[in-house]
Design a protein around this motif. Structure first.
Motif, PDB file in Angstrom:
ATOM      1  N   THR A   1      -5.833  -7.350  18.244  1.00 37.72           N
ATOM      2  CA  THR A   1      -5.149  -6.578  17.202  1.00 37.72           C
ATOM      3  C   THR A   1      -3.737  -7.131  17.035  1.00 37.72           C
ATOM      4  O   THR A   1      -2.936  -7.079  17.977  1.00 37.72           O
ATOM      5  CB  THR A   1      -5.094  -5.083  17.588  1.00 37.72           C
ATOM      6  OG1 THR A   1      -6.429  -4.598  17.711  1.00 37.72           O
ATOM      7  CG2 THR A   1      -4.358  -4.267  16.531  1.00 37.72           C
ATOM      8  N   PRO A   2      -3.414  -7.666  15.840  1.00 38.38           N
ATOM      9  CA  PRO A   2      -2.063  -8.189  15.634  1.00 38.38           C
ATOM     10  C   PRO A   2      -1.059  -7.057  15.494  1.00 38.38           C
ATOM     11  O   PRO A   2      -1.403  -5.965  15.050  1.00 38.38           O
ATOM     12  CB  PRO A   2      -2.184  -8.980  14.331  1.00 38.38           C
ATOM     13  CG  PRO A   2      -3.339  -8.367  13.608  1.00 38.38           C
ATOM     14  CD  PRO A   2      -4.261  -7.813  14.646  1.00 38.38           C
ATOM     15  N   ARG A   3       0.166  -7.344  15.868  1.00 38.28           N
ATOM     16  CA  ARG A   3       1.210  -6.317  15.826  1.00 38.28           C
ATOM     17  C   ARG A   3       2.536  -6.960  15.441  1.00 38.28           C
ATOM     18  O   ARG A   3       2.890  -8.027  15.946  1.00 38.28           O
ATOM     19  CB  ARG A   3       1.343  -5.682  17.207  1.00 38.28           C
ATOM     20  CG  ARG A   3       2.367  -4.571  17.290  1.00 38.28           C
ATOM     21  CD  ARG A   3       2.365  -3.980  18.701  1.00 38.28           C
ATOM     22  NE  ARG A   3       3.372  -2.949  18.816  1.00 38.28           N
ATOM     23  CZ  ARG A   3       3.198  -1.676  18.490  1.00 38.28           C
ATOM     24  NH1 ARG A   3       2.043  -1.283  18.044  1.00 38.28           N
ATOM     25  NH2 ARG A   3       4.177  -0.794  18.613  1.00 38.28           N
TER      26      ARG A   3
ATOM     27  N   GLY B   1       5.348  -2.379  14.701  1.00 38.05           N
ATOM     28  CA  GLY B   1       4.693  -1.101  15.005  1.00 38.05           C
ATOM     29  C   GLY B   1       5.228   0.069  14.197  1.00 38.05           C
ATOM     30  O   GLY B   1       5.147   1.219  14.631  1.00 38.05           O
ATOM     31  N   THR B   2       5.766  -0.200  12.976  1.00 38.79           N
ATOM     32  CA  THR B   2       6.277   0.904  12.149  1.00 38.79           C
ATOM     33  C   THR B   2       5.239   1.402  11.145  1.00 38.79           C
ATOM     34  O   THR B   2       5.530   2.303  10.366  1.00 38.79           O
ATOM     35  CB  THR B   2       7.544   0.497  11.368  1.00 38.79           C
ATOM     36  OG1 THR B   2       7.203  -0.558  10.453  1.00 38.79           O
ATOM     37  CG2 THR B   2       8.638   0.033  12.299  1.00 38.79           C
ATOM     38  N   GLY B   3       4.056   0.791  11.132  1.00 40.35           N
ATOM     39  CA  GLY B   3       3.004   1.278  10.240  1.00 40.35           C
ATOM     40  C   GLY B   3       2.713   2.735  10.568  1.00 40.35           C
ATOM     41  O   GLY B   3       2.847   3.158  11.719  1.00 40.35           O
TER      42      GLY B   3
ATOM     43  N   PRO C   1      10.573  -3.092   2.354  1.00 43.69           N
ATOM     44  CA  PRO C   1      10.251  -1.675   2.576  1.00 43.69           C
ATOM     45  C   PRO C   1      11.458  -0.899   3.094  1.00 43.69           C
ATOM     46  O   PRO C   1      12.449  -1.502   3.533  1.00 43.69           O
ATOM     47  CB  PRO C   1       9.151  -1.733   3.638  1.00 43.69           C
ATOM     48  CG  PRO C   1       9.475  -2.968   4.410  1.00 43.69           C
ATOM     49  CD  PRO C   1      10.077  -3.959   3.447  1.00 43.69           C
ATOM     50  N   SER C   2      11.349   0.411   3.099  1.00 43.74           N
ATOM     51  CA  SER C   2      12.475   1.238   3.598  1.00 43.74           C
ATOM     52  C   SER C   2      12.655   1.041   5.100  1.00 43.74           C
ATOM     53  O   SER C   2      13.730   1.261   5.633  1.00 43.74           O
ATOM     54  CB  SER C   2      12.248   2.718   3.276  1.00 43.74           C
ATOM     55  OG  SER C   2      11.203   3.251   4.054  1.00 43.74           O
ATOM     56  N   THR C   3      11.602   0.612   5.787  1.00 40.06           N
ATOM     57  CA  THR C   3      11.712   0.201   7.193  1.00 40.06           C
ATOM     58  C   THR C   3      12.174  -1.249   7.186  1.00 40.06           C
ATOM     59  O   THR C   3      11.363  -2.172   7.304  1.00 40.06           O
ATOM     60  CB  THR C   3      10.341   0.330   7.895  1.00 40.06           C
ATOM     61  OG1 THR C   3       9.345  -0.200   7.004  1.00 40.06           O
ATOM     62  CG2 THR C   3      10.014   1.756   8.248  1.00 40.06           C
TER      63      THR C   3
ATOM     64  N   SER D   1      11.037  -3.886   9.675  1.00 40.85           N
ATOM     65  CA  SER D   1       9.621  -4.271   9.797  1.00 40.85           C
ATOM     66  C   SER D   1       9.488  -5.782   9.726  1.00 40.85           C
ATOM     67  O   SER D   1      10.322  -6.466   9.141  1.00 40.85           O
ATOM     68  CB  SER D   1       8.805  -3.684   8.643  1.00 40.85           C
ATOM     69  OG  SER D   1       8.802  -2.304   8.690  1.00 40.85           O
ATOM     70  N   SER D   2       8.392  -6.283  10.271  1.00 45.08           N
ATOM     71  CA  SER D   2       8.141  -7.725  10.203  1.00 45.08           C
ATOM     72  C   SER D   2       7.474  -8.068   8.876  1.00 45.08           C
ATOM     73  O   SER D   2       6.765  -7.239   8.286  1.00 45.08           O
ATOM     74  CB  SER D   2       7.230  -8.141  11.357  1.00 45.08           C
ATOM     75  OG  SER D   2       5.918  -7.648  11.149  1.00 45.08           O
ATOM     76  N   ILE D   3       7.674  -9.317   8.439  1.00 45.75           N
ATOM     77  CA  ILE D   3       7.019  -9.732   7.179  1.00 45.75           C
ATOM     78  C   ILE D   3       5.499  -9.726   7.354  1.00 45.75           C
ATOM     79  O   ILE D   3       4.780  -9.316   6.428  1.00 45.75           O
ATOM     80  CB  ILE D   3       7.534 -11.116   6.686  1.00 45.75           C
ATOM     81  CG1 ILE D   3       6.912 -11.502   5.348  1.00 45.75           C
ATOM     82  CG2 ILE D   3       7.327 -12.212   7.708  1.00 45.75           C
ATOM     83  CD1 ILE D   3       7.305 -10.650   4.183  1.00 45.75           C
TER      84      ILE D   3
ATOM     85  N   GLY E   1       1.906  -2.782   4.794  1.00 45.87           N
ATOM     86  CA  GLY E   1       2.754  -2.038   3.856  1.00 45.87           C
ATOM     87  C   GLY E   1       2.325  -2.235   2.418  1.00 45.87           C
ATOM     88  O   GLY E   1       1.281  -2.832   2.143  1.00 45.87           O
ATOM     89  N   SER E   2       3.139  -1.736   1.510  1.00 46.32           N
ATOM     90  CA  SER E   2       2.751  -1.888   0.103  1.00 46.32           C
ATOM     91  C   SER E   2       3.910  -2.135  -0.856  1.00 46.32           C
ATOM     92  O   SER E   2       3.704  -2.754  -1.901  1.00 46.32           O
ATOM     93  CB  SER E   2       1.967  -0.668  -0.362  1.00 46.32           C
ATOM     94  OG  SER E   2       2.632   0.498   0.032  1.00 46.32           O
ATOM     95  N   GLY E   3       5.109  -1.708  -0.549  1.00 44.35           N
ATOM     96  CA  GLY E   3       6.198  -1.926  -1.504  1.00 44.35           C
ATOM     97  C   GLY E   3       7.463  -1.262  -1.036  1.00 44.35           C
ATOM     98  O   GLY E   3       7.576  -0.874   0.129  1.00 44.35           O
ATOM     99  N   GLY E   4       8.417  -1.127  -1.927  1.00 42.62           N
ATOM    100  CA  GLY E   4       9.677  -0.491  -1.530  1.00 42.62           C
ATOM    101  C   GLY E   4      10.787  -0.821  -2.502  1.00 42.62           C
ATOM    102  O   GLY E   4      10.568  -0.839  -3.728  1.00 42.62           O
TER     103      GLY E   4
END
Ligand code: FAD
Length: 445
Positions: free
Chosen positions: A94-96, A99-101, A157-159, A162-164, A171-174
């Motif tokens: 499992t890639p990580r 961990g903000t998802g 994103p608002s986080t 987060s990693s690219i 993620g989806s947008g921001g």
């Protein structure tokens, strides 16, 4: 998956075969050295959580999985061999990223290896209109690197930490999505990926082919490097406004979102939620609906006039990029985060979208007790988080049906399955991961 389905079937973690695990640990240590491979319980636990507790339905099922091995990747060139070893031993991977998802996407439901890519974070190239970085690079580091060349990311994103790799895969947008849509709308130029094959290979994909790895939670392949789009940098101003009521703020959100030059972000909250955001009496006064926007400095006067024409009051305008990042961190899921922090165990949220958020707010708010919409202007239709008081999974499911009846699009954050372009994700995963070992349990068959 039907979006009304909010109950997840608890997917019991599969115990991995101890002999094979031990053999894999030995092989990984021989390849990477002892420091890069951990079987400590604390490291395994840390690598097995994400933002899933934001859903009371998922929270009740935690822990949903526990890594057996954590591999910390520093050099992405080692990943094809790592994957080949794990697949050869029949062990899941499992890639990580960071961990903000927030839906359990990064939880290793079947144990095995968690591949922590957050240390593979070099920015490799900033060119004319693009930036290339390793999967663990943070969006804020990429934005800062782009700005040094007079450019900016299409979106982040608002986080911001987060990693690219995680933003593309989960993620989806921001900030930037008003102009550019989601992260699957032309943002990705190219990816270097690794598949779940025993033959170690790095595969480069571009354009439409790269789309198959976006929002797929890693089930179609692991992203090692990403090239994404830049545009000429703008100086930004952060505009904080308030209204007597949320209903008065909505037309201002709509009109600002459609104004030109496009704002980078327009968010609004009901007074109750505004009161639980980090204290900022100058920008976010108590007991008033809050509207916050990141606008081009040349558009500040027009935006202020628009807000006042809708009965709002401009509280403060803060110039500069740094302040705009702060404002981004009050957008998308962040108001939900602050609301839940203010009163744990009371609230749940749904991701919602559509013109009905503007046109039928009273009906939308009537669906659940204590409903409070957080709204974002977006590329086509507005999107938002509908926060409400939690009673039961059945209450949530019935409310989703009711919301859809009144024209609201709903995405349920109470399940961890891939629910975006599922058929193509399944077809691609069948080729790229024939043994079903990449983030297993996330694709409904
Ligand atoms: P992780 O959580 O580590 O991983 C996310 C998913 O991607 C997992 O399925 C993981 O297995 C997979 N993955 C990770 N790295 C890779 C890789 N290299 N290759 C393949 N798969 C990989 N999301 C938004 O889109 N916009 C927002 O504005 C936003 N705001 C948020 C606010 C809050 C308070 C919270 C809790 C979440 C928010 N999210 C938002 C969700 C989350 O922050 C994003 O999805 C984020 O970009 C994930 O990045 P990450 O590095 O933490 O990924």
């Amino acid at each position: 998956m039907d979006s009304t389905e909010v109950m997840v079937s608890p997917d019991p973690t599969t115990r991995q075969v101890p002999d094979r695990l031990e053999a894999l640990v030995d092989a990984l240590r021989a390849l990477l050295g002892d420091g890069a491979v951990s079987t400590d319980l604390s490291a395994r636990e840390r690598a097995s959580v994400d933002g899933a507790p934001m859903s009371p339905i998922l929270a009740a099922q935690l822990p949903l999985g526990l890594a057996d091995i954590v591999v910390f990747v520093k050099d992405p060139a080692t990943v094809p061999e790592i994957i080949a070893l794990a697949v050869g031993h029949g062990i899941p991977i499992t890639p990580r990223g960071k961990g903000t998802g927030n839906y359990g996407q990064a939880i290793p439901l079947h144990g095995g290896v968690v591949l922590d890519l957050s240390r593979a974070s070099r920015i490799l190239e900033v060119g004319d209109g693009f930036i290339t970085a390793e999967a663990g690079a943070t969006l804020i580091a990429m934005e800062k690197a782009a700005r040094k060349t007079g450019q900016q990311l299409w979106m982040y994103p608002s986080t911001t930490g987060s990693s690219i790799g995680g933003f593309l895969a989960g993620g989806s947008g921001g900030t930037g999505s008003i102009a550019h849509g989601s992260n699957d709308s032309g943002f990705v130029v190219a990816l270097d990926v690794v598949h779940g094959w025993t033959d170690p290979q790095l595969i480069s994909v571009e354009g439409e082919r790269a789309s198959g790895y976006v929002h797929a939670y890693g089930v179609t392949g692991i992203i090692l490097r990403a090239t994404v789009k830049l545009e000429p940098a703008q100086e930004w101003s952060s505009l904080y406004a308030s209204f007597d009521t949320f209903a008065e703020a909505l037309p201002a959100v709509r009109d600002l979102g459609r104004s030109s030059p496009s704002p980078r972000l327009v968010s609004a909250d009901v007074p109750f939620v505004a009161n639980v955001l980090p204290s900022d009496p100058e920008g976010i006064p108590s007991d008033r609906a809050s509207l916050r926007a990141i606008v081009d400095p040349d558009a500040v006067d027009a935006a202020s006039a628009l807000i006042e024409s809708h009965g709002g009051r401009v509280e403060v305008v803060r110039p500069g990029f740094r302040g705009s990042v702060k404002l981004s961190m009050l957008s998308y899921n962040h108001p939900t985060y602050h609301l839940q922090k203010s009163d744990p165990d009371r609230y749940f949220h749904l991701e919602v979208g559509g013109e009905a958020l503007f046109d039928r707010i009273d009906d939308v708010h009537a669906v659940f007790p204590g409903s409070m919409l957080h709204i974002e202007a977006a590329h086509t239709v507005p999107i938002g988080m509908l926060n409400a008081l939690y009673e039961s999974p059945e209450q949530v499911a019935a409310g989703i049906t009711r919301l859809q009846e009144i024209g609201v699009g709903v995405h349920s954050p109470h399940q961890y399955y891939v629910d975006y372009k599922v058929d193509s994700a399944r077809a691609l995963a069948a080729v790229n991961d024939p043994a079903g070992l990449l983030n297993p349990g996330k694709l409904v068959t």
